[in-house]
Design an enzyme around this catalytic site. Structure first.
Site, PDB file in Angstrom:
ATOM      1  N   ASP A   6      33.511 -12.421  20.287  1.00 47.48           N
ATOM      2  CA  ASP A   6      34.146 -11.497  21.216  1.00 47.48           C
ATOM      3  C   ASP A   6      33.047 -10.755  21.960  1.00 47.48           C
ATOM      4  OD1 ASP A   6      37.273 -10.400  21.351  1.00 47.48           O
ATOM      5  OD2 ASP A   6      35.809  -8.992  22.162  1.00 47.48           O
ATOM      6  N   CYS A  48      48.529 -15.448  28.130  1.00 39.87           N
ATOM      7  CA  CYS A  48      49.515 -14.365  28.181  1.00 39.87           C
ATOM      8  C   CYS A  48      49.663 -13.844  29.607  1.00 39.87           C
ATOM      9  CB  CYS A  48      49.136 -13.225  27.237  1.00 39.87           C
ATOM     10  SG  CYS A  48      47.594 -12.398  27.674  1.00 39.87           S
TER      11      CYS A  48
END
Length: 397
Positions: free
Chosen positions: A250, A341
């Site tokens: 990340d 998403c």
């Protein structure tokens, strides 16, 4: 009550198809005065009543329907009924029994436009993303307390969508007091901390619960790469499932710090099999390719690349690039769990993007299954827009 009168022919979308939005281009005129968030009567151009909606003069979504019953009052009792029904809908689902984290209200899908409410144990986090939802804050909070008997409610109305409605970000405690100890939930046997104040969205991504559980069921003996890992939900479930190794990437240092802290909360998991990397995911995958690294299973769960359809082309390129990189790092027979998403990318388009990425990566691949969100994140049949989760499980030869 003011009346919002549509242009000729526009009542089809608003009434016959029961789409909950009235766009600015569909509005003929407003008769009477209405402030942001006020309830207005929506009428066809022949003055036939179509329902009642929340008015938002600064948004391209000029009104959001509360009800398609022209005689139904929108008042405190209305929100009490709708919120109680949404909570009961989840309580009736056996797969949600005992879950400490779940979505209670999913906006238009529960007939409550602009309202999101997630529950973490005895704490509820609410987002009010429209002028109408903002107007009824007190009624919404009271209804949530009554329906859930929660100890506290925190507001995270700080999304970019509020700016489109002419609203300022609003955060803070609406009911009860903060917990003296940190907030955490048990998700299928794994402890996960939830930061309702500083975390993404309402503090956690509940819609991936079932997909995290599925990953756990197939993780045994695999080398797994989790990209855009956030606080490590997929990573910890993979470890719980017996993964040989789990590398999590990340770009956010604080997110990785929370992921490591989550691993500490679970001493039963083999921490020595976990590796955490703070890096740009696109660059990290290119570096892995140069180093000839490979994996048995890769998770690609990036943030939204397309906030609206206007960004679809740019987002499509980003999704294709990241999936090409993923395909190139898979071992023969490997699995790719890939998600979007983005509201501007529908499932059909996403599938085409992933298929094109496989071809460009030179891999033969097939869809094993579609990966949707959890049962507590329903998607209304008449409302295809929105940032709902779309995912594919793809296997390469």
């Amino acid at each position: 009550m003011a009346q919002l009168i549509l242009m000729p022919g526009k009542e089809r979308a608003a009434f016959k198809n029961r789409h909950p939005w009235v766009f600015a281009g569909s509005v003929g005129r407003l008769e009477g005065r209405a402030r942001p968030g006020d309830t207005v009567e929506v009428l066809a151009d022949n003055l036939r009543p179509l329902g009642r909606a929340a008015y938002s003069p600064q948004s391209q979504i000029r009104a959001r329907f509360w009800t398609f019953d022209p005689d139904e009052s929108v008042d405190d009792a209305f929100f009490k009924r709708r919120i109680a029904a949404a909570v009961a809908r989840r309580q009736a689902l056996p797969e949600l029994k005992g879950q400490q984290g779940l979505r209670l209200i999913h906006a238009e899908s529960d007939g409550l436009p602009g309202i999101i409410a997630d529950q973490y144990g005895d704490t509820v986090v609410v987002q009010l993303n429209s002028a109408g939802a903002d107007k009824w804050r007190k009624a919404i909070v009271n209804a949530l307390v009554q329906a859930t008997c929660c100890a506290r409610i925190y507001e995270r109305s700080d999304s970019d969508v509020r700016g489109l409605e002419g609203l300022e970000p609003t955060v803070g405690w609406l009911h009860g007091e903060p917990k003296e100890t940190g907030l955490s939930i048990d998700e299928n046997g794994v402890q996960l901390a939830v930061d309702v104040v500083g975390g993404h969205k309402t503090g956690f991504y509940l819609d991936q619960r079932d997909n995290r559980a599925w990953l756990r069921s197939v993780a045994a003996g695999k080398d797994i790469l989790n990209c855009f890992c956030y606080t490590g939900g997929f990573s910890l479930q993979a470890l719980a499932g017996g993964a040989k190794s789990v590398l999590s990437i990340d770009s956010s240092g604080p997110a990785l710090a929370q992921a490591r802290a989550n691993l500490v909360l679970n001493p039963q998991l083999p921490a020595e099999r976990a590796e955490w990397l703070e890096a740009d995911v696109f660059q990290a995958l290119r570096d892995f390719r140069k180093a000839e690294r490979s994996f048995d299973l890769i998770v690609l769960d990036p943030p939204k690349f397309a906030p609206s359809a206007a960004y679809a082309d740019r987002a499509a390129r980003a999704y294709k690039d990241i999936n090409i990189l993923g395909f190139k790092l898979l071992r023969p027979g490997g699995l790719l769990m890939t998600y979007s998403c983005s509201g501007g990318i529908g499932l059909e388009l996403f599938q085409k993007i992933v298929a094109g990425a496989a071809v460009d990566a030179g891999r033969e691949a097939r869809i094993v299954r579609r990966l949707s969100g959890t049962a507590d994140h329903p998607v209304a049949l008449n409302f295809p827009e929105g940032e709902y989760l779309k995912g594919l499980l793809v296997q390469v030869d």
